[in-house]
Design a protein around this motif. Structure first.
Motif, PDB file in Angstrom:
ATOM      1  N   GLU A   1       0.813  -1.207   0.000  1.00 51.23           N
ATOM      2  CA  GLU A   1       0.000   0.000   0.000  1.00 51.23           C
ATOM      3  C   GLU A   1       0.849   1.261   0.000  1.00 51.23           C
ATOM      4  OE1 GLU A   1      -3.473  -0.091   2.667  1.00 51.23           O
ATOM      5  OE2 GLU A   1      -2.922  -2.190   3.019  1.00 51.23           O
ATOM      6  N   CYS A   2       2.144   1.130   0.238  1.00 57.18           N
ATOM      7  CA  CYS A   2       3.034   2.283   0.167  1.00 57.18           C
ATOM      8  C   CYS A   2       4.485   1.824   0.100  1.00 57.18           C
ATOM      9  CB  CYS A   2       2.827   3.239   1.336  1.00 57.18           C
ATOM     10  SG  CYS A   2       3.810   2.918   2.804  1.00 57.18           S
ATOM     11  N   LEU A   3       5.312   2.730  -0.329  1.00 52.47           N
ATOM     12  CA  LEU A   3       6.767   2.620  -0.217  1.00 52.47           C
ATOM     13  C   LEU A   3       7.193   3.818   0.620  1.00 52.47           C
ATOM     14  CD1 LEU A   3       7.677   1.685  -3.877  1.00 52.47           C
ATOM     15  CD2 LEU A   3       8.123   0.283  -1.856  1.00 52.47           C
ATOM     16  N   TYR A   4       8.058   3.589   1.580  1.00 49.83           N
ATOM     17  CA  TYR A   4       8.451   4.656   2.507  1.00 49.83           C
ATOM     18  C   TYR A   4       9.955   4.581   2.704  1.00 49.83           C
ATOM     19  CZ  TYR A   4       8.027   7.670   6.659  1.00 49.83           C
ATOM     20  OH  TYR A   4       8.117   8.697   7.568  1.00 49.83           O
ATOM     21  N   TRP A   5      10.647   5.588   2.189  1.00 51.87           N
ATOM     22  CA  TRP A   5      12.103   5.620   2.284  1.00 51.87           C
ATOM     23  C   TRP A   5      12.565   6.565   3.383  1.00 51.87           C
ATOM     24  CZ3 TRP A   5       9.865   5.465  -2.640  1.00 51.87           C
ATOM     25  CH2 TRP A   5      10.280   4.410  -3.461  1.00 51.87           C
ATOM     26  N   VAL A   6      13.561   6.125   4.110  1.00 51.01           N
ATOM     27  CA  VAL A   6      14.313   6.978   5.011  1.00 51.01           C
ATOM     28  C   VAL A   6      15.470   7.549   4.206  1.00 51.01           C
ATOM     29  CG1 VAL A   6      15.943   6.921   6.959  1.00 51.01           C
ATOM     30  CG2 VAL A   6      13.712   5.795   7.147  1.00 51.01           C
ATOM     31  N   LEU A   7      15.684   8.845   4.304  1.00 55.04           N
ATOM     32  CA  LEU A   7      16.835   9.487   3.670  1.00 55.04           C
ATOM     33  C   LEU A   7      17.941   9.578   4.700  1.00 55.04           C
ATOM     34  CD1 LEU A   7      14.382  10.331   1.944  1.00 55.04           C
ATOM     35  CD2 LEU A   7      15.472  12.532   1.631  1.00 55.04           C
ATOM     36  N   ALA A   8      19.117   9.130   4.322  1.00 50.44           N
ATOM     37  CA  ALA A   8      20.276   9.178   5.211  1.00 50.44           C
ATOM     38  C   ALA A   8      21.517   9.454   4.380  1.00 50.44           C
ATOM     39  CB  ALA A   8      20.431   7.846   5.946  1.00 50.44           C
ATOM     40  N   PHE A   9      22.479  10.159   4.976  1.00 48.32           N
ATOM     41  CA  PHE A   9      23.764  10.299   4.305  1.00 48.32           C
ATOM     42  C   PHE A   9      24.392   8.918   4.224  1.00 48.32           C
ATOM     43  CE2 PHE A   9      23.398  14.687   6.001  1.00 48.32           C
ATOM     44  CZ  PHE A   9      23.508  15.358   4.794  1.00 48.32           C
ATOM     45  N   LYS A  10      25.049   8.623   3.113  1.00 48.54           N
ATOM     46  CA  LYS A  10      25.639   7.302   2.910  1.00 48.54           C
ATOM     47  C   LYS A  10      26.567   6.900   4.044  1.00 48.54           C
ATOM     48  CE  LYS A  10      25.629   7.207  -2.128  1.00 48.54           C
ATOM     49  NZ  LYS A  10      26.475   7.291  -3.334  1.00 48.54           N
ATOM     50  N   GLU A  11      27.375   7.834   4.505  1.00 50.55           N
ATOM     51  CA  GLU A  11      28.393   7.489   5.502  1.00 50.55           C
ATOM     52  C   GLU A  11      27.852   7.464   6.936  1.00 50.55           C
ATOM     53  OE1 GLU A  11      28.469  11.903   4.729  1.00 50.55           O
ATOM     54  OE2 GLU A  11      28.524  10.144   3.436  1.00 50.55           O
ATOM     55  N   GLU A  12      26.616   7.938   7.151  1.00 53.33           N
ATOM     56  CA  GLU A  12      26.107   8.028   8.518  1.00 53.33           C
ATOM     57  C   GLU A  12      24.909   7.127   8.791  1.00 53.33           C
ATOM     58  OE1 GLU A  12      25.487  12.126   9.577  1.00 53.33           O
ATOM     59  OE2 GLU A  12      27.385  12.705   8.663  1.00 53.33           O
ATOM     60  N   ASN A  13      24.050   6.931   7.824  1.00 56.92           N
ATOM     61  CA  ASN A  13      22.870   6.068   7.911  1.00 56.92           C
ATOM     62  C   ASN A  13      21.806   6.555   8.894  1.00 56.92           C
ATOM     63  OD1 ASN A  13      21.473   3.884   6.844  1.00 56.92           O
ATOM     64  ND2 ASN A  13      22.097   2.541   8.496  1.00 56.92           N
TER      65      ASN A  13
ATOM     66  N   ILE B   1      17.480  11.658   8.069  1.00 58.40           N
ATOM     67  CA  ILE B   1      17.430  13.114   7.947  1.00 58.40           C
ATOM     68  C   ILE B   1      16.113  13.560   7.315  1.00 58.40           C
ATOM     69  CG2 ILE B   1      19.938  13.355   7.851  1.00 58.40           C
ATOM     70  CD1 ILE B   1      19.625  13.914   4.802  1.00 58.40           C
ATOM     71  N   GLY B   2      15.379  12.617   6.721  1.00 56.89           N
ATOM     72  CA  GLY B   2      14.102  12.920   6.090  1.00 56.89           C
ATOM     73  C   GLY B   2      13.460  11.641   5.592  1.00 56.89           C
ATOM     74  N   THR B   3      12.296  11.801   4.964  1.00 58.48           N
ATOM     75  CA  THR B   3      11.586  10.647   4.416  1.00 58.48           C
ATOM     76  C   THR B   3      10.894  11.021   3.107  1.00 58.48           C
ATOM     77  OG1 THR B   3       9.506  11.101   5.578  1.00 58.48           O
ATOM     78  CG2 THR B   3      11.130   9.716   6.726  1.00 58.48           C
ATOM     79  N   ILE B   4      10.651  10.013   2.296  1.00 55.05           N
ATOM     80  CA  ILE B   4       9.853  10.147   1.072  1.00 55.05           C
ATOM     81  C   ILE B   4       8.947   8.920   1.000  1.00 55.05           C
ATOM     82  CG2 ILE B   4       9.833  10.198  -1.453  1.00 55.05           C
ATOM     83  CD1 ILE B   4      12.556  11.513  -1.398  1.00 55.05           C
ATOM     84  N   SER B   5       7.711   9.151   0.604  1.00 54.56           N
ATOM     85  CA  SER B   5       6.802   8.027   0.425  1.00 54.56           C
ATOM     86  C   SER B   5       6.110   8.082  -0.926  1.00 54.56           C
ATOM     87  CB  SER B   5       5.747   8.016   1.537  1.00 54.56           C
ATOM     88  OG  SER B   5       4.978   9.199   1.499  1.00 54.56           O
ATOM     89  N   CYS B   6       5.820   6.906  -1.432  1.00 55.11           N
ATOM     90  CA  CYS B   6       4.928   6.727  -2.572  1.00 55.11           C
ATOM     91  C   CYS B   6       3.741   5.959  -2.014  1.00 55.11           C
ATOM     92  CB  CYS B   6       5.585   5.907  -3.681  1.00 55.11           C
ATOM     93  SG  CYS B   6       6.859   6.769  -4.595  1.00 55.11           S
ATOM     94  N   TRP B   7       2.558   6.450  -2.241  1.00 54.78           N
ATOM     95  CA  TRP B   7       1.384   5.806  -1.680  1.00 54.78           C
ATOM     96  C   TRP B   7       0.143   6.263  -2.428  1.00 54.78           C
ATOM     97  CZ3 TRP B   7      -2.417   8.194   1.673  1.00 54.78           C
ATOM     98  CH2 TRP B   7      -2.268   9.576   1.780  1.00 54.78           C
ATOM     99  N   ASN B   8      -1.026   5.924  -1.883  1.00 55.99           N
ATOM    100  CA  ASN B   8      -2.279   6.323  -2.498  1.00 55.99           C
ATOM    101  C   ASN B   8      -2.285   5.872  -3.960  1.00 55.99           C
ATOM    102  OD1 ASN B   8      -4.804   7.430  -2.639  1.00 55.99           O
ATOM    103  ND2 ASN B   8      -4.143   9.550  -2.434  1.00 55.99           N
ATOM    104  N   PHE B   9      -1.940   4.601  -4.162  1.00 57.77           N
ATOM    105  CA  PHE B   9      -1.827   4.043  -5.507  1.00 57.77           C
ATOM    106  C   PHE B   9      -3.202   3.958  -6.175  1.00 57.77           C
ATOM    107  CE2 PHE B   9       1.703   1.658  -3.238  1.00 57.77           C
ATOM    108  CZ  PHE B   9       2.713   2.476  -3.722  1.00 57.77           C
ATOM    109  N   ASP B  10      -3.309   4.536  -7.350  1.00 60.62           N
ATOM    110  CA  ASP B  10      -4.505   4.435  -8.190  1.00 60.62           C
ATOM    111  C   ASP B  10      -4.120   3.531  -9.351  1.00 60.62           C
ATOM    112  OD1 ASP B  10      -6.526   4.760 -10.092  1.00 60.62           O
ATOM    113  OD2 ASP B  10      -6.758   6.903  -9.722  1.00 60.62           O
ATOM    114  N   ILE B  11      -4.348   2.247  -9.181  1.00 69.63           N
ATOM    115  CA  ILE B  11      -3.898   1.251 -10.156  1.00 69.63           C
ATOM    116  C   ILE B  11      -4.551   1.475 -11.509  1.00 69.63           C
ATOM    117  CG2 ILE B  11      -3.885  -1.233 -10.689  1.00 69.63           C
ATOM    118  CD1 ILE B  11      -3.605  -1.652  -7.610  1.00 69.63           C
ATOM    119  N   GLU B  12      -5.853   1.692 -11.514  1.00 68.62           N
ATOM    120  CA  GLU B  12      -6.596   1.841 -12.771  1.00 68.62           C
ATOM    121  C   GLU B  12      -6.076   3.001 -13.618  1.00 68.62           C
ATOM    122  OE1 GLU B  12     -11.096   3.067 -14.088  1.00 68.62           O
ATOM    123  OE2 GLU B  12     -10.867   1.791 -12.312  1.00 68.62           O
ATOM    124  N   ASN B  13      -5.791   4.131 -12.964  1.00 65.69           N
ATOM    125  CA  ASN B  13      -5.346   5.320 -13.697  1.00 65.69           C
ATOM    126  C   ASN B  13      -3.832   5.504 -13.693  1.00 65.69           C
ATOM    127  OD1 ASN B  13      -7.983   6.418 -14.494  1.00 65.69           O
ATOM    128  ND2 ASN B  13      -8.295   6.519 -12.282  1.00 65.69           N
TER     129      ASN B  13
END
Length: 179
Positions: free
Chosen positions: A69-81, A84-96
Motif C-alpha cells: 500500500e506504500c513505499l516509505y524511504w528513510v533518507l540518510a547520508f551514505k556514511e552516517e545512515n 534526515i528525512g523521508t519520502i513516500s509513494c502511496w495512495n496508488f490508483d492502479i486503474e489510472n
C-alpha cells in the motif's frame, strides 16, 4: 498498469544519500520529524506526544509496505545512515496509473538540495519500476519551499484533485508530473 510487485522497500542511492527502509533505529529521529508542529499544520497531522506513537507509526508503515500500500524511504547520508528525512509513494490508483508522493525533512537539513536529489531518484523509480503514468503531490499552498521544490522538478499546478485524500490540510493544492 502500475506494478506493485515489491516485497520490501528497495534501497536507492544518490550522490550523497542512501534511501532505505525504516526500522527501529529510526525511532527517535522519526519522533523528532513528526513532532515538527509547523510541518504538522501544513500536512494536517497531529503532533505525537509520546515516543510510543512514533513506534506505532513505524509498525504501521511496515504493515503498509508489506501489504503493498506504500513505499516509505528513510533518507540518510551514505556514511552516517541516520534519518534526515523521508519520502513516500502511496495512495496508488492502479486503474489510472497514478502514485502520490510525499516528503519531509528535519529542519537542519533543509535548503541544501538533499530533498531534490532524493526526489529525483524516487521519481525515476516511480516511473520506471512502478510504471506510473502520473505522480501527484498535494502540498499546502502556503508552503513556498515545497511548492518551489515541486516546480523545480517540473511538476505542474493542476485544478484537478486527482487522488487527493487529504481533508485536513489548509490551502491544499495539486501538483502533477507526467511520465
Amino acid at each position: 498498469m502500475l506494478k506493485l510487485d515489491f516485497s520490501a522497500v528497495p534501497h536507492l542511492t544518490t550522490e550523497r544519500l542512501l534511501l532505505r527502509s525504516i526500522d527501529a533505529q529510526d525511532l527517535k529521529a522519526i519522533h523528532q520529524l513528526r513532532s515538527d508542529e509547523a510541518v504538522n499544520i501544513m500536512v494536517g497531522r497531529e503532533t505525537p506526544t509520546a515516543l510510543s506513537q512514533s513506534r506505532e507509526f513505524i509498525t504501521k508503515i511496515g504493515d503498509l509496505v508489506e501489504n503493498r500500500e506504500c513505499l516509505y524511504w528513510v533518507l540518510a547520508f551514505k556514511e552516517e545512515n541516520s534519518l534526515i528525512g523521508t519520502i513516500s509513494c502511496w495512495n496508488f490508483d492502479i486503474e489510472n496509473e497514478i502514485v502520490e508522493i510525499g516528503y519531509e525533512m528535519l529542519p537542519e537539513f533543509r535548503g541544501k538540495g538533499l530533498m531534490k536529489e532524493a526526489l529525483k531518484k524516487v521519481i525515476e523509480y516511480t516511473f520506471q519500476r512502478l510504471n506510473a503514468k502520473l505522480i501527484t503531490a498535494f502540498p499546502s499552498g502556503v508552503n513556498a519551499n515545497s511548492v518551489g521544490l515541486l516546480k523545480a522538478l517540473n511538476f505542474q499546478f493542476s485544478n484537478n484533485p486527482y487522488n487527493n485524500k487529504h481533508t485536513n490540510v489548509a490551502d491544499i493544492v495539486s501538483y502533477i508530473l507526467k511520465k
